[in-house]
Structure formats: structure tokens, C-alpha cells
Design a protein around this motif. Structure first.
Motif, PDB file in Angstrom:
ATOM      1  N   VAL A   5     -24.751  57.447 -19.093  1.00 15.43           N
ATOM      2  CA  VAL A   5     -24.198  56.745 -20.239  1.00 15.43           C
ATOM      3  C   VAL A   5     -24.340  55.254 -20.012  1.00 15.43           C
ATOM      4  O   VAL A   5     -23.778  54.710 -19.059  1.00 15.43           O
ATOM      5  CB  VAL A   5     -22.727  57.111 -20.473  1.00 15.43           C
ATOM      6  N   GLU A   6     -25.079  54.599 -20.893  1.00 14.22           N
ATOM      7  CA  GLU A   6     -25.324  53.169 -20.796  1.00 14.22           C
ATOM      8  C   GLU A   6     -24.389  52.406 -21.712  1.00 14.22           C
ATOM      9  O   GLU A   6     -23.962  52.913 -22.754  1.00 14.22           O
ATOM     10  CB  GLU A   6     -26.780  52.852 -21.168  1.00 14.22           C
ATOM     11  N   SER A   7     -24.117  51.172 -21.337  1.00 15.38           N
ATOM     12  CA  SER A   7     -23.303  50.304 -22.163  1.00 15.38           C
ATOM     13  C   SER A   7     -23.630  48.856 -21.843  1.00 15.38           C
ATOM     14  O   SER A   7     -24.234  48.561 -20.816  1.00 15.38           O
ATOM     15  CB  SER A   7     -21.811  50.569 -21.953  1.00 15.38           C
ATOM     16  N   GLY A   8     -23.232  47.960 -22.724  1.00 16.07           N
ATOM     17  CA  GLY A   8     -23.380  46.543 -22.480  1.00 16.07           C
ATOM     18  C   GLY A   8     -24.410  45.837 -23.328  1.00 16.07           C
ATOM     19  O   GLY A   8     -24.500  44.607 -23.293  1.00 16.07           O
ATOM     20  N   GLY A   9     -25.195  46.572 -24.085  1.00 16.48           N
ATOM     21  CA  GLY A   9     -26.190  45.942 -24.928  1.00 16.48           C
ATOM     22  C   GLY A   9     -25.556  45.215 -26.090  1.00 16.48           C
ATOM     23  O   GLY A   9     -24.380  45.390 -26.399  1.00 16.48           O
ATOM     24  N   GLY A  10     -26.353  44.380 -26.735  1.00 14.01           N
ATOM     25  CA  GLY A  10     -25.864  43.630 -27.871  1.00 14.01           C
ATOM     26  C   GLY A  10     -26.752  42.459 -28.195  1.00 14.01           C
ATOM     27  O   GLY A  10     -27.875  42.349 -27.705  1.00 14.01           O
ATOM     28  N   ILE A  86     -34.597  35.492 -22.735  1.00 15.51           N
ATOM     29  CA  ILE A  86     -35.557  34.949 -23.684  1.00 15.51           C
ATOM     30  C   ILE A  86     -35.869  36.010 -24.725  1.00 15.51           C
ATOM     31  O   ILE A  86     -35.562  37.193 -24.544  1.00 15.51           O
ATOM     32  CB  ILE A  86     -36.846  34.480 -22.982  1.00 15.51           C
ATOM     33  N   SER A  87     -36.487  35.587 -25.807  1.00 18.00           N
ATOM     34  CA  SER A  87     -36.746  36.509 -26.904  1.00 18.00           C
ATOM     35  C   SER A  87     -37.593  37.702 -26.468  1.00 18.00           C
ATOM     36  O   SER A  87     -37.437  38.807 -27.006  1.00 18.00           O
ATOM     37  CB  SER A  87     -37.417  35.785 -28.066  1.00 18.00           C
ATOM     38  N   GLU A  88     -38.472  37.495 -25.510  1.00 15.05           N
ATOM     39  CA  GLU A  88     -39.334  38.568 -25.019  1.00 15.05           C
ATOM     40  C   GLU A  88     -38.561  39.665 -24.300  1.00 15.05           C
ATOM     41  O   GLU A  88     -39.108  40.735 -24.038  1.00 15.05           O
ATOM     42  CB  GLU A  88     -40.420  38.007 -24.099  1.00 15.05           C
ATOM     43  N   ASP A  89     -37.303  39.415 -23.973  1.00 15.13           N
ATOM     44  CA  ASP A  89     -36.469  40.435 -23.350  1.00 15.13           C
ATOM     45  C   ASP A  89     -35.895  41.410 -24.369  1.00 15.13           C
ATOM     46  O   ASP A  89     -35.273  42.401 -23.982  1.00 15.13           O
ATOM     47  CB  ASP A  89     -35.324  39.793 -22.568  1.00 15.13           C
ATOM     48  N   THR A  90     -36.061  41.122 -25.632  1.00 11.49           N
ATOM     49  CA  THR A  90     -35.551  42.010 -26.672  1.00 11.49           C
ATOM     50  C   THR A  90     -36.203  43.377 -26.555  1.00 11.49           C
ATOM     51  O   THR A  90     -37.425  43.499 -26.592  1.00 11.49           O
ATOM     52  CB  THR A  90     -35.810  41.422 -28.061  1.00 11.49           C
ATOM     53  N   ALA A  91     -35.389  44.400 -26.405  1.00  9.92           N
ATOM     54  CA  ALA A  91     -35.903  45.750 -26.210  1.00  9.92           C
ATOM     55  C   ALA A  91     -34.743  46.725 -26.158  1.00  9.92           C
ATOM     56  O   ALA A  91     -33.576  46.333 -26.054  1.00  9.92           O
ATOM     57  CB  ALA A  91     -36.711  45.836 -24.911  1.00  9.92           C
ATOM     58  N   VAL A  92     -35.083  47.996 -26.217  1.00 11.01           N
ATOM     59  CA  VAL A  92     -34.125  49.034 -25.887  1.00 11.01           C
ATOM     60  C   VAL A  92     -34.227  49.275 -24.388  1.00 11.01           C
ATOM     61  O   VAL A  92     -35.316  49.528 -23.876  1.00 11.01           O
ATOM     62  CB  VAL A  92     -34.389  50.336 -26.660  1.00 11.01           C
ATOM     63  N   TYR A  93     -33.108  49.188 -23.716  1.00 10.77           N
ATOM     64  CA  TYR A  93     -33.077  49.351 -22.271  1.00 10.77           C
ATOM     65  C   TYR A  93     -32.551  50.735 -21.921  1.00 10.77           C
ATOM     66  O   TYR A  93     -31.525  51.173 -22.438  1.00 10.77           O
ATOM     67  CB  TYR A  93     -32.200  48.277 -21.626  1.00 10.77           C
ATOM     68  N   TYR A  94     -33.261  51.405 -21.025  1.00 17.05           N
ATOM     69  CA  TYR A  94     -32.936  52.763 -20.630  1.00 17.05           C
ATOM     70  C   TYR A  94     -32.626  52.830 -19.143  1.00 17.05           C
ATOM     71  O   TYR A  94     -33.326  52.223 -18.325  1.00 17.05           O
ATOM     72  CB  TYR A  94     -34.098  53.718 -20.911  1.00 17.05           C
ATOM     73  N   VAL A 106     -33.157  62.132 -14.879  1.00 16.69           N
ATOM     74  CA  VAL A 106     -32.516  62.046 -16.180  1.00 16.69           C
ATOM     75  C   VAL A 106     -32.610  60.622 -16.718  1.00 16.69           C
ATOM     76  O   VAL A 106     -32.728  59.657 -15.958  1.00 16.69           O
ATOM     77  CB  VAL A 106     -31.039  62.484 -16.125  1.00 16.69           C
ATOM     78  N   TRP A 107     -32.540  60.527 -18.028  1.00 15.40           N
ATOM     79  CA  TRP A 107     -32.585  59.262 -18.735  1.00 15.40           C
ATOM     80  C   TRP A 107     -31.334  59.084 -19.562  1.00 15.40           C
ATOM     81  O   TRP A 107     -30.761  60.049 -20.081  1.00 15.40           O
ATOM     82  CB  TRP A 107     -33.788  59.202 -19.673  1.00 15.40           C
ATOM     83  N   GLY A 108     -30.915  57.852 -19.697  1.00 15.20           N
ATOM     84  CA  GLY A 108     -29.839  57.539 -20.606  1.00 15.20           C
ATOM     85  C   GLY A 108     -30.346  57.467 -22.035  1.00 15.20           C
ATOM     86  O   GLY A 108     -31.549  57.596 -22.300  1.00 15.20           O
ATOM     87  N   GLN A 109     -29.443  57.259 -22.954  1.00 14.16           N
ATOM     88  CA  GLN A 109     -29.796  57.249 -24.368  1.00 14.16           C
ATOM     89  C   GLN A 109     -30.403  55.930 -24.819  1.00 14.16           C
ATOM     90  O   GLN A 109     -30.999  55.867 -25.898  1.00 14.16           O
ATOM     91  CB  GLN A 109     -28.554  57.552 -25.218  1.00 14.16           C
ATOM     92  N   GLY A 110     -30.272  54.906 -24.024  1.00 14.25           N
ATOM     93  CA  GLY A 110     -30.788  53.601 -24.365  1.00 14.25           C
ATOM     94  C   GLY A 110     -29.740  52.716 -25.008  1.00 14.25           C
ATOM     95  O   GLY A 110     -28.869  53.186 -25.736  1.00 14.25           O
ATOM     96  N   THR A 111     -29.827  51.427 -24.723  1.00 15.77           N
ATOM     97  CA  THR A 111     -28.944  50.449 -25.339  1.00 15.77           C
ATOM     98  C   THR A 111     -29.783  49.248 -25.767  1.00 15.77           C
ATOM     99  O   THR A 111     -30.638  48.778 -25.020  1.00 15.77           O
ATOM    100  CB  THR A 111     -27.810  50.034 -24.381  1.00 15.77           C
TER     101      THR A 111
END
Length: 117
Positions: A5-10, A86-94, A106-111
């Protein structure tokens, strides 16, 4: 089965910071390597950072000096501290983890992390 379970994105402004966390739960005998991957818009998923159970780390060239991966083995949790974004870091992180029993992977759902003014 092991779940992540991932958290902290935004949303964060350029040069800002963000901290992601990923907590594993389930029947875990031994958590081995853990890592963070990301997929930016229109791009393939790529390795961002990984960490062994003993603390050895590896980073993508694009994030070296800005991101720090760490883990708490007692909590089966991995973190990614992201600075100077930076803007290039914009992504879904898994989050990804592997270990025992059964050499699970296993993989998380992404944030989603969005770096924008």
C-alpha cells in the motif's frame, strides 16, 4: 498473499519535496529487495531507486542526489524522499517488493506525483 500500500503522492511545486511510503502486509517470512518505479506520461515504467534488505541502494541517474530510498525492516516499509522536484518527475510511482515465502514479487497500486506550478 503479500500486499503493498503506497501513500504520499500529490501535487507539489518545482523544487519542492515529497515523501512516499509503501507498507507491505501479509505472510512475509523475509522481505528482500524493495524499490520504487515510475511511469511518466507517454513513457515506459522505469526504475527510480532500489534497496536491498541490507541497505545497499541504487538510483536512476536522473534522480541521484535528489531522491533517497530507505526502509524499515521491522515495519516492512520502504520510503522515497524526493527533493528538488522538477516537472520531469511527474509520474505514477509504484512500489515493488520481493521476498519469501515462494520468491514472491508484488507491486503496489501506484501513487501519482505531479510537479507543477
Amino acid at each position: 498473499q503479500v500486499q503493498l500500500v503506497e501513500s504520499g503522492g500529490g501535487l507539489v511545486q518545482p523544487v519542492g519535496s515529497l515523501r512516499l511510503s509503501c507498507a507491505a502486509s501479509g505472510s512475509i517470512f523475509s522481505m528482500n529487495a524493495m524499490g520504487w518505479y515510475r511511469r511518466a506520461p507517454g513513457k515506459e515504467r522505469e526504475l527510480v531507486a532500489e534497496i536491498s534488505r541490507f541497505g545497499s541502494t541504487n538510483y536512476a541517474d536522473s534522480v541521484k542526489g535528489r531522491f533517497t530510498i530507505s526502509r524499515d525492516n521491522a515495519k516492512n516499509t520502504v520510503y522515497l524522499q524526493m527533493n528538488s522536484l522538477i516537472s520531469e518527475d511527474t509520474a505514477v510511482y509504484y512500489c515493488k517488493a520481493n521476498g519469501l515465502p515462494g520468491n514472491f514479487q508484488v507491486w503496489g497500486q501506484g501513487t501519482l506525483v505531479t510537479v507543477s506550478s
